[in-house]
Design an enzyme around this catalytic site. Structure first.
Site, mmCIF file in Angstrom:
data_model
loop_
_atom_site.group_PDB
_atom_site.id
_atom_site.type_symbol
_atom_site.label_atom_id
_atom_site.label_comp_id
_atom_site.label_asym_id
_atom_site.label_seq_id
_atom_site.Cartn_x
_atom_site.Cartn_y
_atom_site.Cartn_z
ATOM 1 N N HIS A 184 9.672 -15.699 9.941
ATOM 2 C CA HIS A 184 8.210 -15.632 9.876
ATOM 3 C C HIS A 184 7.698 -14.328 10.484
ATOM 4 C CE1 HIS A 184 7.510 -19.493 8.163
ATOM 5 N NE2 HIS A 184 7.902 -20.196 9.208
ATOM 6 N N ASP A 199 -19.060 10.174 -4.522
ATOM 7 C CA ASP A 199 -19.131 11.094 -3.381
ATOM 8 C C ASP A 199 -18.213 10.621 -2.256
ATOM 9 O OD1 ASP A 199 -19.860 12.987 -1.510
ATOM 10 O OD2 ASP A 199 -21.964 12.945 -2.072
#
Length: 396
Positions: free
Chosen positions: A173, A382
């Protein structure tokens, strides 16, 4: 080799049990003391002719060196331990060897060594060993810059695990959370790291808990909410210790606190740049030479990157647009479209198309309703140009 008497053998077993207990405790609180104890024990075990004790001490020495980032030094004791271990008992030492080799960028040797062990476990139909080695193969793939392959391999490792084998599952895990973190799948990372943390807690594995909390802290830092990170109090305390060491010109104290701070997350300790400035502001203001001391000692400090993939540093939105304003470009609210920005803080792996920065662009709330109909709003276009500055900001 001289013959060991029964009393010496019993004495050796007592020393080994005592050493194992003390070593586990010291490893989480004081790695340096753990290494000293391990080297002293190694000599004792050699004098007693206790091979099991020698192997345990060699393994611990290698583990401490990996934690400290001394990967090249860790390779030899890890290999020495593996020579004396039976296949079923070699998993921990093999993991340490792989970490050391990856730290030295010897990924080919790490893969070759692990593949050989995996084959041996397959021949003995040992699913526990197969799962452990498959997990290491996932670690190697991640280090090679193949997180997608690593994720596929870690799932294979979990499939080989016995659901009742909590010790191995906790490590799987944890490794899964590390790989998911590299893929920037933060929700999934959070779930796996929490599962690992719970498993380590049930096992009483404090070092495992520390590593799981480091991943959790990294997620909260990346999400911009470092105050929710489990390692937040320790990070603030470590930062204060660093500032104190600067004032005292205590290089060892500064580096020790710096290493502690680095262990509290993968690459982004749960403390903001503003907070760092506030902690260091007083000592920097009254001590003009403090900056030189910090630079000199920061470059020498070692950071454990055993859980890390590539190191990216977050750029604060306010700081980004303040920099543009200071340079003569005052972007209005509609054109501050970069909400999340991460730039590479370490060198790339040499891959031609390796990313140097990531940015998330979003139409801002200040935009009028009619603007939201644009498929390519000017502020988004932009923002794509603005994000180029992220690369330079994270390398300052």
């Amino acid at each position: 080799m001289r013959k060991v008497s029964a009393s010496e053998h019993l004495s050796g077993l007592i020393v080994l049990l005592r050493f194992s207990k003390d070593a586990r405790a010291l490893l989480t609180t004081s790695p340096g003391d753990a290494e000293t104890r391990a080297r002293e024990a190694l000599q004792t075990f050699r004098n007693l002719g206790n091979i099991d004790g020698e192997t345990a001490a060699q393994t611990l020495i290698a583990k401490v060196l990996v934690l400290r980032g001394s990967w090249q030094e860790a390779i030899r004791p890890a290999r020495n331990a593996l020579k004396s271990l039976k296949l079923a008992n070699c998993i921990d030492a093999q993991k340490i060897l792989v970490r050391a080799l990856l730290g030295c960028s010897q990924t080919g040797e790490a893969r070759q060594s692990t593949t050989a062990k995996l084959t041996e476990f397959e021949q003995q139909s040992d699913r526990h060993g197969q799962a452990a080695m498959t997990m290491l193969m996932a670690t190697i793939s991640a280090a090679e810059g193949n997180p997608t392959e690593a994720w596929s391999t870690i799932q294979e490792a979990q499939g080989l695990c016995d659901p009742s084998d909590l010790k191995l599952l906790s490590k799987v895990h944890l490794e899964a959370s590390s790989i998911l973190l590299q893929l920037r799948m933060l929700d999934e990372t959070l779930v796996r790291a929490q599962e690992a943390l719970m498993a380590f807690w049930k096992l009483g594995d404090r070092l495992g808990e520390q590593k799981a909390n480091a991943v959790l802290s990294e997620v909260y830092s990346l999400r911009g909410v470092p105050h929710l990170a489990p390692n937040r109090p320790q990070a603030v305390e470590a930062m204060k210790e660093m500032a104190k060491a600067v004032g005292l010109r205590d290089a060892d104290g500064y580096q020790k606190a710096s290493e502690q701070l680095a262990r509290l997350a993968v690459s982004n300790p749960p403390i903001s740049k503003k907070e760092k400035r506030e902690v260091f502001d007083e000592v920097l203001r009254r001590d003009q030479a403090a900056s030189d001391f910090i630079r000199a000692n920061s470059s020498a400090s070692k950071v454990d990157t055993s859980l890390a993939g590539e190191t990216f540093r977050a750029v604060e939105k306010k700081g980004l647009y303040f920099g543009y304003r200071a340079g003569g470009i005052a972007y209005g609210p509609r054109f501050r479209g970069i909400d999340v920005a991460l730039g590479r803080a370490t060198a790339a792996r040499g891959i031609e198309d390796e990313a140097h920065a990531y940015a998330v662009y979003q139409l801002q709330e200040e935009a009028d309703d009619w603007e939201k109909g644009y498929r390519a709003h000017p502020s988004i276009l932009d923002s794509a140009l603005q994000s180029g500055s992220v690369i330079g900001l994270t390398r300052q």
